[in-house]
Scaffold this motif. Structure first.
Motif, short mmCIF file in Angstrom:
data_model
loop_
_atom_site.label_atom_id
_atom_site.label_comp_id
_atom_site.label_asym_id
_atom_site.label_seq_id
_atom_site.Cartn_x
_atom_site.Cartn_y
_atom_site.Cartn_z
N ILE A 137 20.74 13.20 22.19
CA ILE A 137 21.70 13.22 23.29
C ILE A 137 23.10 12.88 22.78
N ILE A 138 23.19 11.92 21.86
CA ILE A 138 24.49 11.58 21.27
C ILE A 138 25.06 12.78 20.52
N ALA A 139 24.21 13.47 19.75
CA ALA A 139 24.66 14.64 19.00
C ALA A 139 25.07 15.77 19.94
N LYS A 140 24.32 15.95 21.02
CA LYS A 140 24.65 17.00 21.99
C LYS A 140 26.03 16.77 22.60
N ARG A 141 26.30 15.53 22.97
CA ARG A 141 27.62 15.22 23.54
C ARG A 141 28.72 15.41 22.51
N GLY A 142 28.44 15.03 21.26
CA GLY A 142 29.44 15.20 20.22
C GLY A 142 29.77 16.65 19.97
N ALA A 143 28.74 17.50 20.00
CA ALA A 143 28.97 18.93 19.78
C ALA A 143 29.63 19.58 20.99
N GLY A 144 29.21 19.15 22.19
CA GLY A 144 29.73 19.78 23.40
C GLY A 144 31.13 19.35 23.77
N GLU A 145 31.41 18.05 23.68
CA GLU A 145 32.70 17.53 24.12
C GLU A 145 33.77 17.58 23.03
N HIS A 146 33.35 17.51 21.76
CA HIS A 146 34.33 17.41 20.69
C HIS A 146 34.21 18.52 19.65
N GLY A 147 33.18 19.36 19.78
CA GLY A 147 32.97 20.41 18.79
C GLY A 147 32.67 19.86 17.42
N ALA A 148 31.99 18.72 17.36
CA ALA A 148 31.72 18.06 16.09
C ALA A 148 30.76 18.87 15.22
N ASP A 149 31.00 18.85 13.93
CA ASP A 149 30.13 19.48 12.95
C ASP A 149 28.91 18.58 12.76
N MET A 150 27.71 19.13 13.02
CA MET A 150 26.50 18.32 12.95
C MET A 150 26.16 17.90 11.52
N PHE A 151 26.51 18.72 10.53
CA PHE A 151 26.28 18.31 9.14
C PHE A 151 27.16 17.11 8.79
N ALA A 152 28.41 17.17 9.23
CA ALA A 152 29.32 16.04 8.99
C ALA A 152 28.82 14.79 9.69
N LEU A 153 28.31 14.95 10.91
CA LEU A 153 27.76 13.81 11.64
C LEU A 153 26.59 13.20 10.88
N THR A 154 25.72 14.05 10.36
CA THR A 154 24.55 13.57 9.60
C THR A 154 24.99 12.78 8.38
N VAL A 155 25.96 13.32 7.65
CA VAL A 155 26.42 12.66 6.42
C VAL A 155 27.09 11.32 6.74
N TRP A 156 28.06 11.32 7.64
CA TRP A 156 28.82 10.10 7.91
C TRP A 156 28.01 9.05 8.66
N SER A 157 27.12 9.49 9.54
CA SER A 157 26.28 8.51 10.24
C SER A 157 25.28 7.85 9.30
N SER A 158 25.01 8.50 8.15
CA SER A 158 24.08 7.92 7.18
C SER A 158 24.66 6.69 6.49
N LEU A 159 25.97 6.47 6.65
CA LEU A 159 26.58 5.24 6.13
C LEU A 159 26.22 4.02 6.97
N VAL A 160 25.79 4.25 8.21
CA VAL A 160 25.53 3.15 9.14
C VAL A 160 24.22 2.41 8.82
N PRO A 161 23.09 3.09 8.62
CA PRO A 161 21.81 2.39 8.52
C PRO A 161 21.59 1.49 7.31
N PRO A 162 22.12 1.79 6.10
CA PRO A 162 21.72 0.99 4.94
C PRO A 162 21.90 -0.51 5.09
N LEU A 163 23.05 -0.96 5.62
CA LEU A 163 23.28 -2.41 5.72
C LEU A 163 22.33 -3.09 6.69
N PRO A 164 22.22 -2.62 7.96
CA PRO A 164 21.27 -3.30 8.86
C PRO A 164 19.83 -3.19 8.38
N LEU A 165 19.47 -2.07 7.76
CA LEU A 165 18.10 -1.94 7.24
C LEU A 165 17.89 -2.89 6.06
N ALA A 166 18.92 -3.06 5.23
CA ALA A 166 18.81 -4.00 4.11
C ALA A 166 18.63 -5.43 4.62
#
Length: 223
Positions: free
Chosen positions: A165-194
């Motif tokens: 749903i977050i990705a759908k809104r990003g693509a629909g409202e902002h025309g976000a590139d889903m590959f870019a979203l995948t890459v940059w959002s991957s910076l988020v999980p390492p620290l909390p997971l660590a």
């Protein structure tokens, strides 16, 4: 209006399905050596680095990128890996997590303004029947999982739906590139997971576990 998949689109769809199904094999193998949260942290770190240096940030608010990273990286994969570690077979997990389809449909109707039509319900019913048949076949062959593992994988499916749903809104409202979203959002999980790995998977000992990983395990991290 186009009403069917082209051969190219069908081939790409089948390739994605095959690759997604295969990933559960290296996940299962890696979890025999690496704790689940530590494994997820490593996989997302290498999904982000070095690609973030070559891919522009997605055209959407950073809060949405952070939310997507938490939903997909921390919740979906953290719960999925933990569920497999706690007794869910890889093959059965690959089926159970597909319940995200039904969670996504419900969340899209509730929060994204989607409307259910007859063909949507028919398609969902066919998909559900197929999943039940496959799961029954696997269980008849002696493949079973723990209740807690099953619940964790269902939780992972719900987190995946939230990410959709977050990705759908990003693509629909902002025309976000889903590959870019995948890459940059991957910076988020390492620290909390660590942090989760440190707290629940042995403290400083988890660092030693990662440092002493075999080449096979590292290969599974990178796949």
């Amino acid at each position: 209006m186009k009403t069917h998949l082209s051969p190219r689109d069908l081939a790409l769809t089948l390739a994605v399905v095959a690759l997604w199904g295969y990933t559960f094999v290296p996940i299962k193998v890696a979890l025999e050596e690496v704790p689940p949260f530590a494994l997820a942290a490593l996989r997302f770190f290498f999904a982000a680095v070095p690609m973030v240096f070559f891919v522009r940030p997605p055209a959407m608010p950073w809060t949405s990128v952070l939310a997507y990273g938490v939903a997909i990286g921390v919740c979906q994969f953290g719960l999925l890996f933990l569920g497999i570690k706690l007794g869910m077979p890889a093959g059965l997990s690959s089926l159970v997590i597909q319940t995200q389809v039904f969670f996504t449909i419900g969340l899209a109707v509730a929060f994204a303004g989607d409307t259910l039509r007859r063909h949507n319900l028919v398609g969902a019913a066919i998909a559900a029947a197929g999943m039940i048949v496959l799961a029954a076949y696997k269980m008849a062959g002696g493949l079973t999982g723990t209740l807690v593992g099953f619940a964790l994988v269902v939780g992972a499916a719900f987190a995946w739906a939230v990410g959709n749903i977050i990705a759908k809104r990003g693509a629909g409202e902002h025309g976000a590139d889903m590959f870019a979203l995948t890459v940059w959002s991957s910076l988020v999980p390492p620290l909390p997971l660590a942090v989760l790995a440190f707290v629940f998977e042995g403290g400083a000992g988890v660092v030693h576990t990662v440092a002493s990983m075999s080449l096979l395990a590292w290969g599974r991290v990178l796949l």
